[in-house]
Design a protein around this motif. Sequence first.
Motif, PDB file in Angstrom:
ATOM      1  N   LEU A  26       0.826  -1.210   0.000  1.00 48.93           N
ATOM      2  CA  LEU A  26       0.000   0.000   0.000  1.00 48.93           C
ATOM      3  C   LEU A  26       0.859   1.258   0.000  1.00 48.93           C
ATOM      4  CD1 LEU A  26      -2.778  -1.034   2.564  1.00 48.93           C
ATOM      5  CD2 LEU A  26      -2.902  -1.063   0.061  1.00 48.93           C
ATOM      6  N   ARG A  27       1.940   1.224   0.783  1.00 52.15           N
ATOM      7  CA  ARG A  27       2.824   2.389   0.831  1.00 52.15           C
ATOM      8  C   ARG A  27       3.520   2.604  -0.519  1.00 52.15           C
ATOM      9  NH1 ARG A  27       5.310   1.012   4.918  1.00 52.15           N
ATOM     10  NH2 ARG A  27       7.117   0.017   3.961  1.00 52.15           N
ATOM     11  N   GLY A  28       3.924   1.512  -1.187  1.00 51.92           N
ATOM     12  CA  GLY A  28       4.578   1.626  -2.491  1.00 51.92           C
ATOM     13  C   GLY A  28       3.652   2.195  -3.549  1.00 51.92           C
ATOM     14  N   ARG A  29       2.406   1.756  -3.569  1.00 52.44           N
ATOM     15  CA  ARG A  29       1.439   2.300  -4.530  1.00 52.44           C
ATOM     16  C   ARG A  29       1.210   3.797  -4.281  1.00 52.44           C
ATOM     17  NH1 ARG A  29      -1.954  -0.975  -7.583  1.00 52.44           N
ATOM     18  NH2 ARG A  29      -3.453   0.742  -7.543  1.00 52.44           N
ATOM     19  N   ARG A  30       1.105   4.123  -3.013  1.00 51.31           N
ATOM     20  CA  ARG A  30       0.867   5.527  -2.680  1.00 51.31           C
ATOM     21  C   ARG A  30       2.051   6.401  -3.115  1.00 51.31           C
ATOM     22  NH1 ARG A  30       0.136   4.865   2.281  1.00 51.31           N
ATOM     23  NH2 ARG A  30       2.220   5.483   3.006  1.00 51.31           N
ATOM     24  N   LEU A  36       4.466  10.077  -9.710  1.00 54.52           N
ATOM     25  CA  LEU A  36       4.145  10.090 -11.141  1.00 54.52           C
ATOM     26  C   LEU A  36       2.781  10.696 -11.452  1.00 54.52           C
ATOM     27  CD1 LEU A  36       5.439   6.503 -12.037  1.00 54.52           C
ATOM     28  CD2 LEU A  36       6.655   8.668 -12.290  1.00 54.52           C
ATOM     29  N   GLY A  37       1.971  10.837 -10.433  1.00 52.59           N
ATOM     30  CA  GLY A  37       0.611  11.300 -10.698  1.00 52.59           C
ATOM     31  C   GLY A  37      -0.300  10.124 -10.981  1.00 52.59           C
ATOM     32  N   ALA A  41       0.739   6.837 -13.548  1.00 50.76           N
ATOM     33  CA  ALA A  41       1.269   5.729 -12.747  1.00 50.76           C
ATOM     34  C   ALA A  41       0.649   4.382 -13.085  1.00 50.76           C
ATOM     35  CB  ALA A  41       1.041   6.022 -11.264  1.00 50.76           C
ATOM     36  N   GLY A  42      -0.374   4.334 -13.941  1.00 49.65           N
ATOM     37  CA  GLY A  42      -1.114   3.093 -14.187  1.00 49.65           C
ATOM     38  C   GLY A  42      -0.246   1.914 -14.586  1.00 49.65           C
ATOM     39  N   ASN A  43       0.568   2.052 -15.650  1.00 53.79           N
ATOM     40  CA  ASN A  43       1.404   0.951 -16.133  1.00 53.79           C
ATOM     41  C   ASN A  43       2.445   0.547 -15.102  1.00 53.79           C
ATOM     42  OD1 ASN A  43       2.323  -0.918 -18.150  1.00 53.79           O
ATOM     43  ND2 ASN A  43       4.076   0.436 -18.469  1.00 53.79           N
ATOM     44  N   TYR A  44       3.004   1.565 -14.432  1.00 55.69           N
ATOM     45  CA  TYR A  44       4.005   1.274 -13.409  1.00 55.69           C
ATOM     46  C   TYR A  44       3.388   0.556 -12.206  1.00 55.69           C
ATOM     47  CZ  TYR A  44       6.962   4.455 -16.051  1.00 55.69           C
ATOM     48  OH  TYR A  44       7.693   5.039 -17.039  1.00 55.69           O
ATOM     49  N   LEU A  45       2.157   0.926 -11.898  1.00 54.85           N
ATOM     50  CA  LEU A  45       1.487   0.260 -10.778  1.00 54.85           C
ATOM     51  C   LEU A  45       1.250  -1.218 -11.072  1.00 54.85           C
ATOM     52  CD1 LEU A  45      -1.126   2.930  -9.639  1.00 54.85           C
ATOM     53  CD2 LEU A  45       0.901   2.156  -8.394  1.00 54.85           C
TER      54      LEU A  45
END
Length: 324
Positions: A26-30, A36-37, A41-45
């Motif tokens: 959760l912290r990494g996604r945040r 990236l905004g 951030a979609g592909n990176y997520l």
Amino acid sequence: MFRYPHLFFGLLLLVPVIILLWLEFLRGRRDLEYLLGRWRAGNYLDIFTVKWFFSSLALVLFIVFTLFAAADPERKGRPEIRTIESRDIVFALDVSLSMLARDSSPSRLERSVEVMRGILASRGGTSRFSLVVFQEIGVKMIPITEDLAMFETVFQNIGPQVLSRRGSDLKAGLAASFDAFPGKVESEKLLFVFSDGENFGGAVKPVLETARQRGIRIVALGAGTVEGAAISLEDEQELRDSAGNRVITRLNPDNMRYLAEETGGEYFSLNDPALMSKLDAVFGSSSVRYNEPRESAYRPYLLIAVFALYIYFLVRVIPWKKTF
């Protein structure tokens, strides 16, 4: 089968580990969304989620299989056949009050003595014998010997009165019986356990490992019946509890079978009319087949644990699609 199964309590550590991994996710996604905004951030997520899943899975597998390896799993080894000319026989006789019940005729205790007399008569001169009696403790009454005269003297006076305890502890009886065998003598070792299987002591599994290591086969002879009977005392009286009710004692065949199965022996009922002929087959010839030895089998678990750890670092270190 595992030598140290209590180590599996370490699996409880997976709960905080999984919680920490989830919090890390959760912290990494945040942090990615912040850097990236949300729209970029979609592909990176997606990449981050896949890497987090496989690395977390690898870490969990590493912990699980490390614990399995530490618990020291065992497997049956190749049976050994060895030619041994001599034979040592130990009688382990339960002399607790429950052995006075009469669902084996004339009583459980007297029937056990009859069978021991029969074995002595048929095998005397070719084997050495010892006698151990047990209740809550085990006591060696007759050390290993070829002189059978003393057995009859002991048989005439044997009963619950020889020990001051009431309950029966199979573990204590087995431990004392193992000590009755000579230490470094190469011989066939047979332990005849006469008991109704009632056990108010500790688990017998740890001491059975000693039997396997020393090549001791247990022949378990169950006294009584599963229906049970009252415990007969002197003057035709019966044992009663504090409320005045008759105490009924029952044969526990499962406990007795377990002793035999774990050591490559056999289980018989003392009430079997063909018992003595069946016991003759137990002795066999001088070629002795020992119980299959146990071998440690921790290596496959350790190998999987190391491989999982390797995958964990591999997923963590190698960048995916030149990102992270």
